[in-house]
Design a protein around this motif. Sequence first.
Motif, PDB file in Angstrom:
ATOM      1  N   GLN A 102       7.619  -1.975 -13.648  1.00  0.00           N
ATOM      2  CA  GLN A 102       6.917  -1.598 -12.783  1.00  0.00           C
ATOM      3  C   GLN A 102       7.186  -2.698 -11.504  1.00  0.00           C
ATOM      4  N   VAL A 151      -4.718  -8.050 -10.069  1.00  0.00           N
ATOM      5  CA  VAL A 151      -5.342  -6.083 -11.347  1.00  0.00           C
ATOM      6  C   VAL A 151      -6.264  -6.231 -11.884  1.00  0.00           C
ATOM      7  N   LYS A 152      -6.953  -5.516 -12.263  1.00  0.00           N
ATOM      8  CA  LYS A 152      -7.661  -4.940 -13.238  1.00  0.00           C
ATOM      9  C   LYS A 152      -7.405  -5.603 -14.637  1.00  0.00           C
ATOM     10  N   ALA A 155      -1.354   1.260  -9.618  1.00  0.00           N
ATOM     11  CA  ALA A 155      -1.640   1.868  -8.482  1.00  0.00           C
ATOM     12  C   ALA A 155      -2.835   1.476  -8.060  1.00  0.00           C
ATOM     13  N   LYS A 156      -4.089   1.078  -8.690  1.00  0.00           N
ATOM     14  CA  LYS A 156      -5.261   0.770  -8.416  1.00  0.00           C
ATOM     15  C   LYS A 156      -5.070  -1.110  -7.345  1.00  0.00           C
ATOM     16  N   SER A 157      -3.780  -1.374  -7.976  1.00  0.00           N
ATOM     17  CA  SER A 157      -4.256  -2.949  -7.354  1.00  0.00           C
ATOM     18  C   SER A 157      -4.557  -2.504  -6.252  1.00  0.00           C
ATOM     19  N   LYS A 158      -5.111  -3.730  -5.396  1.00  0.00           N
ATOM     20  CA  LYS A 158      -5.211  -3.839  -3.369  1.00  0.00           C
ATOM     21  C   LYS A 158      -5.453  -5.292  -3.037  1.00  0.00           C
ATOM     22  N   THR A 203       2.661   0.755  -3.373  1.00  0.00           N
ATOM     23  CA  THR A 203       1.892   1.586  -5.445  1.00  0.00           C
ATOM     24  C   THR A 203       1.483   2.592  -5.371  1.00  0.00           C
ATOM     25  N   PRO A 204       1.664   3.968  -4.896  1.00  0.00           N
ATOM     26  CA  PRO A 204       0.860   5.472  -4.953  1.00  0.00           C
ATOM     27  C   PRO A 204       2.041   5.623  -5.537  1.00  0.00           C
ATOM     28  N   GLU A 251       0.803  -1.335   0.182  1.00  0.00           N
ATOM     29  CA  GLU A 251      -0.005  -0.118  -0.087  1.00  0.00           C
ATOM     30  C   GLU A 251       0.597   1.300   0.051  1.00  0.00           C
ATOM     31  N   GLN A 273      -1.061   3.390 -14.090  1.00  0.00           N
ATOM     32  CA  GLN A 273      -1.806   3.138 -13.055  1.00  0.00           C
ATOM     33  C   GLN A 273      -2.304   1.461 -12.608  1.00  0.00           C
ATOM     34  N   ALA A 274      -1.853   0.862 -13.944  1.00  0.00           N
ATOM     35  CA  ALA A 274      -2.157  -0.754 -13.027  1.00  0.00           C
ATOM     36  C   ALA A 274      -1.849  -0.998 -11.714  1.00  0.00           C
TER      37      ALA A 274
END
Length: 236
Positions: free
Chosen positions: A210, A200-201, A181-184, A172-173, A169, A178-179
């Motif tokens: 990355q 990831v999405k 950065a949006k991963s949770k 990643t920011p 957490e 974005q791939a």
Amino acid sequence: PQRKLSSRMVSDVPGTTRDSSDTIIMHEEKEFVFVDTAGLRRKSRVDEDLEYYSNMRSIQAIEDSDVVVLMLDAKDVISKQDKRIASLAAEAGKGLILFVNKADELTIEEREEKEGEVRASLPFSRYASIMFGSAKTRDGISKIFPLIESVQRNRLRRIPQKELMRWFEAATPRIPAQALAKSKYITQAEELPPTFVIFVKDPKKVGVSQLRYLENNIRNLFAFDGTPIRWITKKG
């Protein structure tokens, strides 16, 4: 004390050792099994059965190992064979130690130059630990044992899930893309070497740069010296 388990065909001419031999060495009440392998050669055509099977045994020895100690000559340039062995170790997920032999013949400045040469020649093995020593004078030889133990510990290292998520957490920011950065979510798989699965999405949008950033970042925080790290991206 040491005990040899098998005979071998050897020669003092580089690259002519034909067999591999197991040697058990007890060091501080711990048992280390060393397999001295035959040299690996890449030919367009293998003429001799002996050469062919010698190569196969050496490759199998790497596959069966936990940690590969690659002997490099301080006075020679990094050879294609050195690069191939390091590459095989990395691909197989093995711990890797680069032992620069004949270091007693180098000045402090020359050691620094040699380390830079080794790193530049083996860019795919940046994770490897480097040590200098001399088989002739025995200088540095005893240090190989705690280094092997350290590399193996790092290879087996598991990061608690809460710590892993806290690191992820925070990391990643800082990645512009974005791939990731949006991963949770990230988790560590059971496999060796240390393997991390990121959900990831769209996995196709996660670039090598990355993942390299994440690897450099996680190595700065957790002890993974000497071991490769693998990354898996999954849709989720």
